[in-house]
Design a protein around this motif. Sequence first.
Motif, PDB file in Angstrom:
ATOM      1  N   TRP A  48       0.895  -1.310   0.066  1.00  0.00           N
ATOM      2  CA  TRP A  48      -0.012  -0.043   0.162  1.00  0.00           C
ATOM      3  C   TRP A  48       0.748   1.105  -0.002  1.00  0.00           C
ATOM      4  O   TRP A  48       2.021   1.149   0.467  1.00  0.00           O
ATOM      5  CB  TRP A  48      -0.845   0.053   1.346  1.00  0.00           C
ATOM      6  N   SER A  49       0.354   2.218  -0.490  1.00  0.00           N
ATOM      7  CA  SER A  49       0.965   3.589  -0.461  1.00  0.00           C
ATOM      8  C   SER A  49       0.838   4.258   0.819  1.00  0.00           C
ATOM      9  O   SER A  49      -0.549   4.591   1.041  1.00  0.00           O
ATOM     10  CB  SER A  49       0.706   4.478  -1.606  1.00  0.00           C
ATOM     11  N   MET A  50       1.617   4.977   1.487  1.00  0.00           N
ATOM     12  CA  MET A  50       1.270   5.541   2.605  1.00  0.00           C
ATOM     13  C   MET A  50       0.450   7.084   2.468  1.00  0.00           C
ATOM     14  O   MET A  50       0.117   7.549   3.292  1.00  0.00           O
ATOM     15  CB  MET A  50       2.378   5.957   3.684  1.00  0.00           C
ATOM     16  N   SER A  51       0.890   7.493   1.147  1.00  0.00           N
ATOM     17  CA  SER A  51      -0.072   8.645   1.015  1.00  0.00           C
ATOM     18  C   SER A  51      -1.373   8.624   0.871  1.00  0.00           C
ATOM     19  O   SER A  51      -2.235   9.696   0.883  1.00  0.00           O
ATOM     20  CB  SER A  51       0.800   9.081  -0.384  1.00  0.00           C
ATOM     21  N   ASP A  52      -1.897   7.422   0.621  1.00  0.00           N
ATOM     22  CA  ASP A  52      -3.562   7.045   0.752  1.00  0.00           C
ATOM     23  C   ASP A  52      -3.726   7.405   1.947  1.00  0.00           C
ATOM     24  O   ASP A  52      -5.235   7.744   1.900  1.00  0.00           O
ATOM     25  CB  ASP A  52      -3.743   5.903   0.153  1.00  0.00           C
ATOM     26  N   LEU A  53      -3.134   7.374   3.017  1.00  0.00           N
ATOM     27  CA  LEU A  53      -3.520   7.601   4.553  1.00  0.00           C
ATOM     28  C   LEU A  53      -3.187   8.941   4.927  1.00  0.00           C
ATOM     29  O   LEU A  53      -3.760   9.546   6.052  1.00  0.00           O
ATOM     30  CB  LEU A  53      -3.205   6.520   5.412  1.00  0.00           C
ATOM     31  N   GLY A  54      -2.479   9.892   4.347  1.00  0.00           N
ATOM     32  CA  GLY A  54      -2.023  11.029   4.898  1.00  0.00           C
ATOM     33  C   GLY A  54      -2.898  12.141   4.595  1.00  0.00           C
ATOM     34  O   GLY A  54      -4.142  12.026   4.078  1.00  0.00           O
ATOM     35  N   ILE A  55      -2.628  13.290   5.065  1.00  0.00           N
ATOM     36  CA  ILE A  55      -3.461  14.557   4.943  1.00  0.00           C
ATOM     37  C   ILE A  55      -2.752  15.293   3.811  1.00  0.00           C
ATOM     38  O   ILE A  55      -1.889  15.682   3.621  1.00  0.00           O
ATOM     39  CB  ILE A  55      -3.161  15.061   6.329  1.00  0.00           C
ATOM     40  N   GLU A  56      -3.935  15.656   2.936  1.00  0.00           N
ATOM     41  CA  GLU A  56      -3.869  16.341   1.850  1.00  0.00           C
ATOM     42  C   GLU A  56      -4.633  17.742   2.277  1.00  0.00           C
ATOM     43  O   GLU A  56      -5.785  17.791   2.108  1.00  0.00           O
ATOM     44  CB  GLU A  56      -4.416  15.727   0.480  1.00  0.00           C
ATOM     45  N   PRO A  57      -3.748  18.845   2.213  1.00  0.00           N
ATOM     46  CA  PRO A  57      -4.394  20.023   2.653  1.00  0.00           C
ATOM     47  C   PRO A  57      -5.473  20.760   1.708  1.00  0.00           C
ATOM     48  O   PRO A  57      -5.042  20.583   0.739  1.00  0.00           O
ATOM     49  CB  PRO A  57      -3.417  20.950   2.912  1.00  0.00           C
ATOM     50  N   ARG A  58      -6.544  21.006   2.224  1.00  0.00           N
ATOM     51  CA  ARG A  58      -7.691  21.365   1.487  1.00  0.00           C
ATOM     52  C   ARG A  58      -8.104  20.638   0.459  1.00  0.00           C
ATOM     53  O   ARG A  58      -8.733  21.159  -0.350  1.00  0.00           O
ATOM     54  CB  ARG A  58      -7.297  22.974   1.168  1.00  0.00           C
ATOM     55  N   GLN A  59      -7.817  19.412   0.284  1.00  0.00           N
ATOM     56  CA  GLN A  59      -8.469  18.477  -0.459  1.00  0.00           C
ATOM     57  C   GLN A  59      -9.535  17.435   0.328  1.00  0.00           C
ATOM     58  O   GLN A  59      -9.104  17.277   1.408  1.00  0.00           O
ATOM     59  CB  GLN A  59      -7.332  17.613  -1.208  1.00  0.00           C
ATOM     60  N   LEU A  60     -10.611  17.296  -0.424  1.00  0.00           N
ATOM     61  CA  LEU A  60     -11.810  16.658   0.355  1.00  0.00           C
ATOM     62  C   LEU A  60     -11.356  15.263   0.601  1.00  0.00           C
ATOM     63  O   LEU A  60     -11.660  14.644   1.789  1.00  0.00           O
ATOM     64  CB  LEU A  60     -12.900  16.455  -0.576  1.00  0.00           C
ATOM     65  N   ARG A  61     -10.390  14.747  -0.182  1.00  0.00           N
ATOM     66  CA  ARG A  61      -9.937  13.235  -0.144  1.00  0.00           C
ATOM     67  C   ARG A  61      -8.947  13.374   1.132  1.00  0.00           C
ATOM     68  O   ARG A  61      -8.921  12.240   1.466  1.00  0.00           O
ATOM     69  CB  ARG A  61      -9.387  12.717  -1.274  1.00  0.00           C
ATOM     70  N   GLY A  62      -8.566  14.333   1.332  1.00  0.00           N
ATOM     71  CA  GLY A  62      -7.547  14.557   2.567  1.00  0.00           C
ATOM     72  C   GLY A  62      -8.195  14.609   3.833  1.00  0.00           C
ATOM     73  O   GLY A  62      -7.345  14.440   4.642  1.00  0.00           O
ATOM     74  N   LEU A  63      -9.468  14.625   4.071  1.00  0.00           N
ATOM     75  CA  LEU A  63      -9.892  14.812   5.212  1.00  0.00           C
ATOM     76  C   LEU A  63      -9.947  13.611   5.975  1.00  0.00           C
ATOM     77  O   LEU A  63      -9.677  13.497   7.347  1.00  0.00           O
ATOM     78  CB  LEU A  63     -11.499  15.097   5.187  1.00  0.00           C
ATOM     79  N   ILE A  64      -9.960  12.363   5.500  1.00  0.00           N
ATOM     80  CA  ILE A  64      -9.799  11.144   6.061  1.00  0.00           C
ATOM     81  C   ILE A  64      -8.417  10.820   6.526  1.00  0.00           C
ATOM     82  O   ILE A  64      -8.189  10.237   7.871  1.00  0.00           O
ATOM     83  CB  ILE A  64      -9.919   9.926   5.137  1.00  0.00           C
ATOM     84  N   GLY A  65      -7.393  11.595   6.046  1.00  0.00           N
ATOM     85  CA  GLY A  65      -6.199  11.684   6.949  1.00  0.00           C
ATOM     86  C   GLY A  65      -6.156  12.287   8.386  1.00  0.00           C
ATOM     87  O   GLY A  65      -4.980  12.097   8.909  1.00  0.00           O
ATOM     88  N   ILE A  66      -6.966  12.982   8.671  1.00  0.00           N
ATOM     89  CA  ILE A  66      -6.979  13.614   9.900  1.00  0.00           C
ATOM     90  C   ILE A  66      -7.022  12.451  11.014  1.00  0.00           C
ATOM     91  O   ILE A  66      -6.574  12.479  11.904  1.00  0.00           O
ATOM     92  CB  ILE A  66      -8.291  14.615  10.176  1.00  0.00           C
ATOM     93  N   LEU A  67      -7.850  11.219  10.566  1.00  0.00           N
ATOM     94  CA  LEU A  67      -7.827  10.206  11.450  1.00  0.00           C
ATOM     95  C   LEU A  67      -6.805   9.245  11.247  1.00  0.00           C
ATOM     96  O   LEU A  67      -6.230   8.644  12.039  1.00  0.00           O
ATOM     97  CB  LEU A  67      -9.326   9.611  11.346  1.00  0.00           C
ATOM     98  N   SER A  68      -6.406   9.164  10.033  1.00  0.00           N
ATOM     99  CA  SER A  68      -5.378   7.961   9.646  1.00  0.00           C
ATOM    100  C   SER A  68      -3.995   8.491   9.485  1.00  0.00           C
ATOM    101  O   SER A  68      -3.127   7.510   9.460  1.00  0.00           O
ATOM    102  CB  SER A  68      -5.917   7.349   8.251  1.00  0.00           C
ATOM    103  N   ALA A  69      -3.852   9.968   9.347  1.00  0.00           N
ATOM    104  CA  ALA A  69      -2.367  10.022   9.253  1.00  0.00           C
ATOM    105  C   ALA A  69      -1.316   9.841  10.107  1.00  0.00           C
ATOM    106  O   ALA A  69      -0.183   9.296   9.919  1.00  0.00           O
ATOM    107  CB  ALA A  69      -2.320  11.717   8.653  1.00  0.00           C
ATOM    108  N   PRO A  70      -1.764   9.968  11.613  1.00  0.00           N
ATOM    109  CA  PRO A  70      -0.731   9.275  12.540  1.00  0.00           C
ATOM    110  C   PRO A  70      -0.505   7.742  12.412  1.00  0.00           C
ATOM    111  O   PRO A  70       0.583   7.456  12.941  1.00  0.00           O
ATOM    112  CB  PRO A  70      -1.627   9.481  13.820  1.00  0.00           C
ATOM    113  N   PHE A  71      -1.239   7.153  11.945  1.00  0.00           N
ATOM    114  CA  PHE A  71      -0.825   5.591  11.744  1.00  0.00           C
ATOM    115  C   PHE A  71       0.263   5.344  10.560  1.00  0.00           C
ATOM    116  O   PHE A  71       0.832   4.280  10.442  1.00  0.00           O
ATOM    117  CB  PHE A  71      -2.209   4.735  11.242  1.00  0.00           C
TER     118      PHE A  71
END
Length: 264
Positions: A48-71
């Motif tokens: 898997w790519s870790m970028s899929d779990l990260g935070i992308e600023p000001r992108q809707l798909r990046g909101l999930i990263g608020i929960l998953s980025a620390p992992f």
Amino acid sequence: MDIAPPTPDPGSAAVQFDRERINYAVFSAAVLLVGIWLVWLGSWLLGWSMSDLGIEPRQLRGLIGILSAPFAHASFEHLMSNTLPLALLATLTLYAYPRAAQWALPMIWLLSGLGVWLFARDSVHVGMSGVNHGLMFFLFLTGLFRRDRLGVAIALVVFFFYGGMLLTVLPREENISFEYHLAGAVAGALAAILLFRLDPKPPRKRYSWEDEDEAHAAADDELDLPRPDDVPVLWRREPESTQGARILHFPTRVDDKGDRHNLH
């Protein structure tokens, strides 16, 4: 975890209670660490790519990263650099402030991610370092606000080991998300301000020498002379003190010559 106020004397009940609290803190921190390692191992084994779990600023798909980025972590070295600080800081937080930790940890987790999503550079931000910074600032400021022995001791310990986090909230290296560090520090400071009164302070232990000092002070007070203002002056009477006063007339004395003299 609901706890009773700790006692200052190390009795058997206090020791048992303290052991339970240590077990709770260590177990909870270990669960958090195991979850981070399982996510990293699973992503490594499955490709898997870790970028899929990260935070992308000001992108809707990046909101999930608020929960998953620390992992998510960019590399094994990145994971290792966050493992030991998280183990120590999470354990100290859960041990010293179990009631506040129930609110502080989610607050730091969510607010640090939200701050990155709102204000960070256009990139993918991952890692537990934001939460680590939040816990460090939370422990340090909470100890200063509470001023009890346990809080101050923990504040000194975390500052001794991780005081360098004060500098990492500023931009230093291009590939390091100082925004995550800064957002975590702000979230930790806010949590400390709001939650430092949530856990009861242990009652202060009273030592025998303090009682001796007070006894000596009381004895010394009995031997002290009264203040000049407290000493009554005979020729300055209050108006009410003259009520019912009697005037004594000195009898006259007659000498052998028949002269009369007043006694004085």
